[in-house]
Design an enzyme around this catalytic site. Structure first.
Site, short mmCIF file in Angstrom:
data_model
loop_
_atom_site.label_atom_id
_atom_site.label_comp_id
_atom_site.label_asym_id
_atom_site.label_seq_id
_atom_site.Cartn_x
_atom_site.Cartn_y
_atom_site.Cartn_z
N GLY A 33 -10.50 -5.34 0.30
CA GLY A 33 -9.06 -6.02 0.32
C GLY A 33 -8.89 -6.54 -1.24
N ASN A 34 -7.87 -7.43 -1.13
CA ASN A 34 -7.40 -8.00 -2.46
C ASN A 34 -6.73 -9.10 -2.30
OD1 ASN A 34 -4.24 -7.78 -2.29
ND2 ASN A 34 -4.95 -5.63 -1.68
N ARG A 35 -6.33 -9.92 -3.43
CA ARG A 35 -6.03 -11.32 -3.31
C ARG A 35 -4.75 -11.58 -3.04
NH1 ARG A 35 -10.39 -14.48 -4.77
NH2 ARG A 35 -11.87 -13.73 -5.95
#
Ligand code: CTP
Ligand code: CA
Length: 236
Positions: A33-35
Site C-alpha cells: 500500500g501507500n500513505r
C-alpha cells in the site's frame, strides 16, 4: 449557507475523481500500500459539488472520517481496493464525464499472484515477492478520451529542488498525455497524511499555470480554477 456562496461554475458538469491509495493483496493478511489518506481527492470532490458539479468519487481505502467530507447529494461514492478495481471504476465513470481527476495514489506494481493462504517464514516463502507492473490508468484514459474531456493527473514528488521537480513533472505530464499535472511536494509538512498541501499545476508546454498552498480545500479551489481556465480556452 457556504454552498450558496460558492460560484456555480461547475453546474451541469459531470466529473470523475479518484482518491485514496490502492492496496494490492499479498496474502489474506498483507498488502502493498501507500500513505495516501484520500483527503486531497475528497476535498476536490466536495469543492466540485459545492460549485454544482455531479461527481463520481472512486474511493480507494479511504477511512470513514475522511470520506465523511464527501457526503453531498451531488456526490456518488464508489469504493474500490486494488489498482485493477480502480481502473475499471474510473473507465466507467470517465465515459460520461467532462472532467477527470486522478488524485489516487496507484500502486505501480502488484504481487504476481496473491496467496490464498497466509505466507509464513516456516515455509520460507516470505523473503521475496514477485511483482508485475500495473497498467497506467490515467494514460489509458487520456489515450481514449472523448472529445473535449479535460484530464488532470497528480504527482507526489520528494525532490526539494524546484527546477528539478518541475522538469520531472513536465516529462510526466507529456508521458501521461494529460492536460494538467498537479504536483505536490510530499514531505513532512505537506502532502501525504497531512491536512495541508502545496501544489503547482503544470499545463500546456510545461508552463506553471497555477499554484496553491494551504488546506486541501484551498488547494482544490486553485485546481478547479485552473481546470475552468483551460475549459474556457478550449471552447473559445
Ligand atoms: N497513475 C495511474 N496509474 C498507475 C500509476 C499512476 O493512473 N498505474 C496516475 C496517478 O493517479 C497520478 C499520475 O498517474 O495521477 C502520476 O502518478 P505517479 O506515481 O507520480 O507517476 P508514475 O508514472 O507512476 O511515475 P513514478 O515512477 O514517479 O511513480
Ligand atoms: Ca507511481
Amino acid at each position: 449557507a457556504l454552498a450558496l456562496l460558492a460560484p456555480q461554475d461547475l453546474a451541469g458538469t459531470r466529473v470523475a475523481i479518484s482518491a485514496g491509495g490502492t492496496r494490492e493483496p499479498i496474502d489474506p493478511v498483507r498488502f502493498l500500500g501507500n500513505r495516501s489518506s484520500g483527503r486531497q481527492g475528497v476535498a476536490l470532490a466536495a469543492e466540485a459539488a459545492a460549485r454544482g458539479a455531479r461527481v463520481t468519487l472512486v474511493a480507494a481505502n479511504i477511512s470513514a472520517d475522511v470520506l465523511a467530507a464527501a457526503q453531498h447529494p451531488l456526490i456518488e461514492v464508489r469504493t474500490v481496493g486494488t489498482a485493477a478495481e480502480l481502473g475499471e471504476a474510473m473507465q466507467d465513470a470517465a465515459a460520461s464525464a467532462g472532467i477527470v481527476i486522478m488524485a489516487a495514489a496507484v500502486a505501480d506494481y502488484r504481487p504476481a499472484s496473491a496467496s490464498d493462504q497466509k505466507l509464513t517464514k516456516e515455509e520460507s516463502v516470505l523473503d521475496r515477492i514477485d511483482l508485475v507492473e500495473n497498467e497506467d490508468i490515467v494514460a489509458g484514459l487520456a489515450a481514449s478520451r472523448p472529445d473535449g474531456q479535460v484530464i488532470v493527473a497528480f504527482a507526489a514528488e520528494t525532490l526539494t529542488d524546484a527546477d528539478a521537480r518541475r522538469e520531472r513533472a513536465r516529462r510526466k505530464r507529456e508521458r501521461k498525455g494529460v492536460d494538467l499535472l498537479a504536483v505536490n511536494l510530499a514531505n513532512a509538512e505537506h502532502g501525504f497524511e497531512s491536512a495541508d498541501n502545496a501544489i503547482e499545476v503544470i499545463g500546456e508546454g510545461g508552463a506553471v499555470v497555477a499554484s496553491g498552498e494551504g488546506s486541501k480545500r484551498e488547494v482544490s479551489r486553485a485546481i478547479w480554477d485552473a481546470v475552468l481556465n483551460l475549459s474556457q480556452h478550449h471552447s473559445s
